[in-house]
Design a protein around this motif. Structure first.
Motif, mmCIF file in Angstrom:
data_model
loop_
_atom_site.group_PDB
_atom_site.id
_atom_site.type_symbol
_atom_site.label_atom_id
_atom_site.label_comp_id
_atom_site.label_asym_id
_atom_site.label_seq_id
_atom_site.Cartn_x
_atom_site.Cartn_y
_atom_site.Cartn_z
ATOM 1 N N PRO A 205 0.833 -1.210 0.000
ATOM 2 C CA PRO A 205 0.000 0.000 0.000
ATOM 3 C C PRO A 205 0.865 1.257 0.000
ATOM 4 O O PRO A 205 1.935 1.280 0.615
ATOM 5 C CB PRO A 205 -0.798 -0.113 1.310
ATOM 6 N N GLU B 168 -4.851 -5.814 -5.403
ATOM 7 C CA GLU B 168 -6.123 -5.701 -4.692
ATOM 8 C C GLU B 168 -5.911 -5.758 -3.186
ATOM 9 O O GLU B 168 -6.545 -5.017 -2.424
ATOM 10 C CB GLU B 168 -7.076 -6.813 -5.139
ATOM 11 N N LYS C 195 -4.511 -2.422 -1.994
ATOM 12 C CA LYS C 195 -5.539 -1.377 -1.975
ATOM 13 C C LYS C 195 -6.448 -1.513 -0.754
ATOM 14 O O LYS C 195 -6.918 -0.520 -0.202
ATOM 15 C CB LYS C 195 -6.372 -1.436 -3.250
ATOM 16 N N GLU C 196 -6.696 -2.756 -0.355
ATOM 17 C CA GLU C 196 -7.544 -2.983 0.820
ATOM 18 C C GLU C 196 -6.964 -2.343 2.071
ATOM 19 O O GLU C 196 -7.695 -1.909 2.958
ATOM 20 C CB GLU C 196 -7.721 -4.488 1.054
ATOM 21 N N SER D 1 -4.973 0.326 2.052
ATOM 22 C CA SER D 1 -4.588 1.710 1.752
ATOM 23 C C SER D 1 -5.791 2.631 1.878
ATOM 24 O O SER D 1 -6.829 2.400 1.256
ATOM 25 C CB SER D 1 -4.024 1.795 0.327
ATOM 26 N N ASN D 2 -5.646 3.684 2.661
ATOM 27 C CA ASN D 2 -6.723 4.664 2.786
ATOM 28 C C ASN D 2 -6.960 5.414 1.481
ATOM 29 O O ASN D 2 -8.076 5.778 1.153
ATOM 30 C CB ASN D 2 -6.403 5.665 3.907
ATOM 31 N N CYS D 3 -5.872 5.635 0.726
ATOM 32 C CA CYS D 3 -5.997 6.364 -0.543
ATOM 33 C C CYS D 3 -6.200 5.420 -1.735
ATOM 34 O O CYS D 3 -6.282 5.867 -2.874
ATOM 35 C CB CYS D 3 -4.778 7.262 -0.765
ATOM 36 N N LYS D 4 -6.239 4.103 -1.448
ATOM 37 C CA LYS D 4 -6.477 3.083 -2.482
ATOM 38 C C LYS D 4 -5.410 3.097 -3.579
ATOM 39 O O LYS D 4 -5.698 2.896 -4.754
ATOM 40 C CB LYS D 4 -7.871 3.237 -3.099
ATOM 41 N N LYS D 5 -4.161 3.332 -3.174
ATOM 42 C CA LYS D 5 -3.048 3.329 -4.114
ATOM 43 C C LYS D 5 -1.999 2.316 -3.663
ATOM 44 O O LYS D 5 -1.940 1.958 -2.479
ATOM 45 C CB LYS D 5 -2.430 4.726 -4.230
#
Length: 216
Positions: free
Chosen positions: A84, A107, A110-111, A113-117
């Motif tokens: 993440p 995937e 991303k789970e 990661s707060n920023c989904k990166k």
């Protein structure tokens, strides 16, 4: 903030988890209480991508990073580490040995990661060191540096730290090549007081900084 005002709290402390640090800073700011961080230092030092960009400004190398396209077209040597962009404590990390493993790893990253990166980095198999810096009224001091030893037997999990040997065998090399650059970066971040941890890999006489810890 309302609870702190009601209880007449006159000081706030923060624990060891990065996600707590920005709320801590905001609470201190709204209450007008002392805080070891500022908005810039808190933002940069709790986000791996932003920290890597800040390091680059001062000629401090981070772990080599790859794009997803590079991994797919065969220009990257596996294994690679997918993690993440704003993760912590090794959560959401996956060691991938082929491009077929990337989709699930991304995937997973991303789970967590707060920023989904996510980041895709070269998997470093070399020496590992950590440095402790102390800041007093804007002055920067290297307090300690050690060689870091971990157990990597647990597949799919974050390496467990076994111990550190002080001082690091790379201390003189670090002082000659990186210490001043680090102090310049810390000054840019406006760090005045506190204790900060920096971790780095060492490969072929070059340091690759990978993780800051401006906590507790």
């Amino acid at each position: 903030v309302n609870e702190a005002r009601h209880e007449q709290v006159d000081g706030v402390m923060v624990g060891t988890a990065d996600p707590l640090i920005m709320p801590y800073y905001k609470i201190c700011s709204q209450l007008g209480l002392p805080c070891y961080g500022n908005e810039k230092s808190v933002t940069v030092l709790t986000n791996k991508a932003k920290f890597k960009a800040e390091c680059s400004k001062f000629g401090i190398a981070g772990v080599p990073e790859y794009t997803l396209e590079q991994c797919k077209n065969g220009t990257v040597f596996f294994p690679v580490l997918v993690k993440p962009s704003d993760g912590r404590s090794g959560k959401g990390m996956t060691l991938c040995y082929s491009k077929d493993e990337l989709p699930d790893a991304i995937e997973k990253a991303k789970e967590f990661s707060n920023c989904k990166k996510f980041l895709i980095e070269h998997y470093m198999q070399c020496d590992d060191v950590f440095m402790y810096y102390t800041f007093v009224n804007g002055k920067c001091f290297l307090s300690a540096m050690a060689d870091r030893y971990t157990s990597k037997d647990q597949v799919g999990a974050d390496p467990v730290v076994l111990g550190g040997i002080y001082p690091s065998k790379y201390l003189m090399l670090y002082m000659e090549t990186l210490h001043e650059k680090m102090c310049e970066m810390f000054s840019d971040l406006g760090i005045d007081n506190g204790i900060l941890l920096i971790q780095a890999f060492v490969e072929d006489g070059k340091f690759y900084v990978y993780d800051p810890g401006f906590r507790l």
